[in-house]
Each structure stands twice: as structure tokens, then as C-alpha cells.
Design a protein around this motif. Structure first.
Motif, PDB file in Angstrom:
ATOM      1  N   VAL A 102     -22.937 -11.768  11.608  1.00 33.94           N
ATOM      2  CA  VAL A 102     -21.776 -12.661  11.538  1.00 33.94           C
ATOM      3  C   VAL A 102     -20.440 -11.934  11.642  1.00 33.94           C
ATOM      4  N   GLY A 103     -20.463 -10.601  11.659  1.00 33.41           N
ATOM      5  CA  GLY A 103     -19.227  -9.853  11.853  1.00 33.41           C
ATOM      6  C   GLY A 103     -18.289  -9.902  10.660  1.00 33.41           C
ATOM      7  N   SER A 104     -16.998  -9.749  10.945  1.00 28.04           N
ATOM      8  CA  SER A 104     -15.988  -9.716   9.889  1.00 28.04           C
ATOM      9  C   SER A 104     -14.739 -10.435  10.356  1.00 28.04           C
ATOM     10  N   VAL A 105     -13.888 -10.768   9.408  1.00 26.97           N
ATOM     11  CA  VAL A 105     -12.610 -11.432   9.698  1.00 26.97           C
ATOM     12  C   VAL A 105     -11.501 -10.678   8.974  1.00 26.97           C
ATOM     13  N   ALA A 106     -10.263 -10.933   9.372  1.00 30.59           N
ATOM     14  CA  ALA A 106      -9.133 -10.269   8.725  1.00 30.59           C
ATOM     15  C   ALA A 106      -9.021 -10.700   7.267  1.00 30.59           C
ATOM     16  N   ASP A 107      -8.694  -9.757   6.409  1.00 31.24           N
ATOM     17  CA  ASP A 107      -8.501 -10.057   4.996  1.00 31.24           C
ATOM     18  C   ASP A 107      -7.019 -10.306   4.738  1.00 31.24           C
ATOM     19  N   LEU A 108      -6.651 -11.576   4.675  1.00 29.09           N
ATOM     20  CA  LEU A 108      -5.264 -11.965   4.440  1.00 29.09           C
ATOM     21  C   LEU A 108      -5.032 -12.453   3.016  1.00 29.09           C
ATOM     22  N   THR A 109      -5.966 -12.116   2.132  1.00 30.22           N
ATOM     23  CA  THR A 109      -5.907 -12.647   0.763  1.00 30.22           C
ATOM     24  C   THR A 109      -5.425 -11.633  -0.262  1.00 30.22           C
ATOM     25  N   SER A 110      -5.294 -10.376   0.112  1.00 30.54           N
ATOM     26  CA  SER A 110      -5.034  -9.333  -0.881  1.00 30.54           C
ATOM     27  C   SER A 110      -3.578  -9.235  -1.313  1.00 30.54           C
ATOM     28  N   VAL A 111      -2.660  -9.747  -0.504  1.00 29.19           N
ATOM     29  CA  VAL A 111      -1.227  -9.634  -0.809  1.00 29.19           C
ATOM     30  C   VAL A 111      -0.584 -11.008  -0.667  1.00 29.19           C
ATOM     31  N   PRO A 112       0.241 -11.432  -1.613  1.00 35.03           N
ATOM     32  CA  PRO A 112       0.910 -12.740  -1.521  1.00 35.03           C
ATOM     33  C   PRO A 112       1.709 -12.876  -0.219  1.00 35.03           C
ATOM     34  N   GLY A 113       1.569 -14.026   0.401  1.00 30.50           N
ATOM     35  CA  GLY A 113       2.331 -14.322   1.605  1.00 30.50           C
ATOM     36  C   GLY A 113       1.670 -13.908   2.903  1.00 30.50           C
ATOM     37  N   ALA A 114       0.638 -13.073   2.850  1.00 31.80           N
ATOM     38  CA  ALA A 114       0.012 -12.602   4.088  1.00 31.80           C
ATOM     39  C   ALA A 114      -0.639 -13.754   4.847  1.00 31.80           C
ATOM     40  N   ALA A 115      -1.354 -14.604   4.141  1.00 32.62           N
ATOM     41  CA  ALA A 115      -2.035 -15.721   4.807  1.00 32.62           C
ATOM     42  C   ALA A 115      -1.043 -16.694   5.426  1.00 32.62           C
ATOM     43  N   GLU A 116       0.123 -16.858   4.795  1.00 33.70           N
ATOM     44  CA  GLU A 116       1.106 -17.827   5.285  1.00 33.70           C
ATOM     45  C   GLU A 116       1.988 -17.264   6.404  1.00 33.70           C
TER      46      GLU A 116
END
Length: 370
Positions: A102-116
Motif C-alpha cells: 500500500v506504500g506511504s503518504v506524506a505525514d502532514l500531522t506532526s506540526v500544526p498548520g501543515a495539513a491546512e
């Protein structure tokens, strides 16, 4: 009764595994993937920089193999019943043997604001969104000094000379490279005008850039996030043995240590060398390990003892735009030698490696080496 092998994921490892399974076993093979196209993930920084990539329909890559392609997303695995649930179909897909790729995806959860506020380069859609954003950008901050971040910063700077590119890294640029390799990176970034901020942790991503751990502000109207990847939680939710990052723990044959009817390959597998060293997420790991894993499965199904895992690395290839690259030669355990190749020859070498991945996907039984 004919065995059923189901492969989840048609990236660099899953596509090859499905084709090898039809060649090396007498099982029916089904390949499930959320999209109908193969994504050249190692070229996504080129796509974001405005270059066109070739179109690679999975139906064309699978033509004549006998592999059944199902374009859908797997939402759950019932390990006891050996079935898969799909997002867009009421039917469940049963398996005798599962190949989990299934591979991997970017981790945008470790720092506030990254996902947004940040953009990633984890898949084709991400790269296209970043490409559109860059059309109206003046300053871009690339967060992360790993191979993805280095390649992205160099590609964007070369393709868009008017764009100000800043690379922000929590450590030293090219920390895993030789001293000669590090010096070449610095010379290249100086030539391309890439501004470096090293030993700078990011505490927040905002619409106007980055807030560093020391409170400093790095202005940018676009942020590219290349710090870390995470794997889907399918294996963990299904009750398979996983490590602290959710990667399936496997033996030397890449079989799940808790469910030996499941083989895991690629980024979502926590494979190790015989020395105990964990294999890194990379095509250089995934392609030969997919060959080994499917060969081991075929041997087991035929009553043969699989051959032991023999694994080594040869180099790390880093593109630095279209006219330069860095080939860092390494010891078998992936630690750097002093020997490097740079410049136009290295760029041609890197391009040959990337083109070779597609040759491999078309003919995955061809022997590979690291």
C-alpha cells in the motif's frame, strides 16, 4: 481449487509483484489499486516544476499478463475471514494469500498548520496542486533536507529562476552523505540560488510561511512539506503485527510474523537485513525485495525451501535539476563511501535509473541488484 492471490497497491512494488505472481505461480492474481494509472513517484518533483510526465495506464502495463485489475480503494481487511472491503463496491474480495503493497503518504500531522497550509509530493494529485500554486508564487519554502526535499528544491529553483526557494532542515544538509557529497550539494544550491536554513525545526506552518522552534519566521507564500512519510493504517486495524510507525513486521521472506499468509513489501513493510538493519523506504529497496518476496511465496506454494535473503545497497541517486545530479556510492549497509559522481554524467546516470524503474515494471523478472 485454484489459489487466489490478491495484491493491494500498484506502485513500484505492487505492480511488479502482481506480474511476478502470475508468472511464478499457478494462482489467480487480482491487483487492487485506487487509480487506473501508474504513478512515477520519483518524478513528482518534475511534475510540480511544470514538466510533463508520460501517461502509464495500468491496463497497458498489465496487458497479456492475466492479472485482474480492480480500480477501487481497500477500506478494510478481515484477517480471520481473509477478505477485503472496498470503497465503491458492496462485494468483498477473498484471498488465500495477500500481498500488501500500500506504500506511504506524506505525514502532514506532526506540526500544526501543515495539513491546512502545506503542499506535499506524495502522489500525482499533490504534485499537480503544487504546480498550480507555484504559478502565482514568489517565494517557496521546502521543509525537509532528505532526498525528496533536496530534489524538490533544486528542481523548482532550476525550472523557475524568478522563484525564491528556501530549504529548511532540522539538521545538517545531506547528513547521510560523504563530505564530498555534502560539498557538492552546497555548491549546487549556491549556483541555483537556494537559500539554506539548517538546524531549524519547524513549530508551525502558516499561510505566510513558517514559524521555527526558536520563534523566527521564514516568509513564504508556498510551503512544500517533505518531512517524513506515514503508512495507511489498514494493517494495524486488521490486527497484523506492526511496528511503532504502522509498518507490517515481516520475516526474511517478507511474510507477516503474525499472519504468514500475508506478504508485505515496499514502504509499508518493516523489512530488515540479516544484520538487523531496517531497510529504508526507496525504490532501491522495494523492487528487489518484491522479487525476493514473490519468489519465496512461489517456492512455499511449490513445496520448496525459499532461498535466504541477500541484500545490499550500491548507491543513492539524487537529481539536482535536469543538468546535474549526485550519485553517492555506499557500502552494502547504505553508509556513504567517499566516492561520488556529479554533473552531467551523474544526471544521465540518474535518468537511466529512473527510466529503468519502468523497464522493471514492464519486465519484473529481470534480475535486479542494489
Amino acid at each position: 481449487m485454484t489459489r487466489q492471490i490478491v495484491v493491494v497497491g500498484a506502485g513500484y512494488t505492487g505492480l511488479a509483484a502482481a506480474k511476478l505472481a502470475t508468472r511464478w505461480t499457478d494462482a489467480r492474481v487480482t491487483l487492487i489499486n485506487a487509480a487506473d494509472r501508474f504513478v512515477e513517484r520519483v518524478r513528482l518533483h518534475q511534475l510540480a516544476a511544470g514538466q510533463r510526465l508520460r501517461d502509464l495506464p495500468l491496463t497497458e502495463l498489465l496487458k497479456g499478463t492475466g492479472v485482474e485489475l480492480v480500480v477501487d480503494r481497500v477500506t478494510g481487511i478481515d484477517a480471520e475471514a481473509r477478505t477485503l472491503r472496498l470503497a465503491n463496491s458492496a462485494r468483498e474480495v477473498g484471498y488465500d494469500h495477500l500481498i500488501y503493497a500500500v506504500g506511504s503518504v506524506a505525514d502532514l500531522t506532526s506540526v500544526p498548520g501543515a495539513a491546512e497550509h502545506a503542499f506535499s509530493l506524495a502522489d500525482n494529485d499533490d504534485a499537480l496542486r503544487l504546480k498550480r500554486r507555484l504559478a502565482d508564487s514568489e517565494v517557496v519554502a521546502v521543509v525537509g533536507g532528505g532526498l525528496t526535499g533536496i530534489e524538490a528544491a533544486a528542481e523548482l529553483a532550476e525550472a523557475n529562476p524568478a522563484l525564491k526557494v528556501r530549504l529548511v532542515d532540522r539538521g545538517e544538509l545531506g547528513a547521510g552523505l560523504s563530505e564530498r557529497g555534502k560539498k557538492h550539494l552546497r555548491r549546487t544550491f549556491a549556483r541555483l540560488g537556494v537559500e539554506l536554513r539548517e538546524n531549524a525545526g519547524v513549530s508551525e506552518v502558516r499561510p505566510d510561511g513558517l514559524v521555527l522552534a526558536d520563534g523566527a519566521h521564514v516568509a513564504a507564500d508556498t510551503v512544500v512539506w517533505t518531512v517524513g512519510f506515514r503508512v495507511p493504517d489498514l494493517a494495524e486495524r486488521a490486527g497484523f503485527a506492526v511496528d511503532g510507525n504502522g509498518r507490517m513486521i515481516v520475516d526474511e521472506e517478507f511474510r507477516s510474523i503474525s499472519h504468514p499468509e500475508v506478504t508485505a513489501i515496499g514502504d509499508a513493510a518493516a523489512g530488515r537485513m540479516r544484520t538487523g538493519q531496517e531497510l529504508r523506504m526507496a525504490c532501491a529497496t522495494g523492487m528487489p525485495s518484491s522479487q525476493h518476496a514473490v519468489r519465496a511465496l512461489a517456492d512455499r506454494l511449490s513445496g520448496r525451501q525459499p532461498r535466504p535473503l541477500r541484500f545490499r545497497y550500491l548507491n543513492q541517486c539524487i537529481s539536482l535539476g535536469r543538468k546535474d545530479a549526485l550519485v553517492q556510492f555506499v557500502h552494502r549497509d547504505d553508509t556513504p563511501r567517499e566516492a561520488i559522481l556529479t554533473g552531467r554524467k551523474a544526471a544521465l546516470y540518474k535518468e537511466a535509473i529512473v527510466r529503468g524503474t519502468i523497464i522493471f515494471e514492464r519486465h519484473p523478472a529481470v534480475p535486479t541488484s542494489l
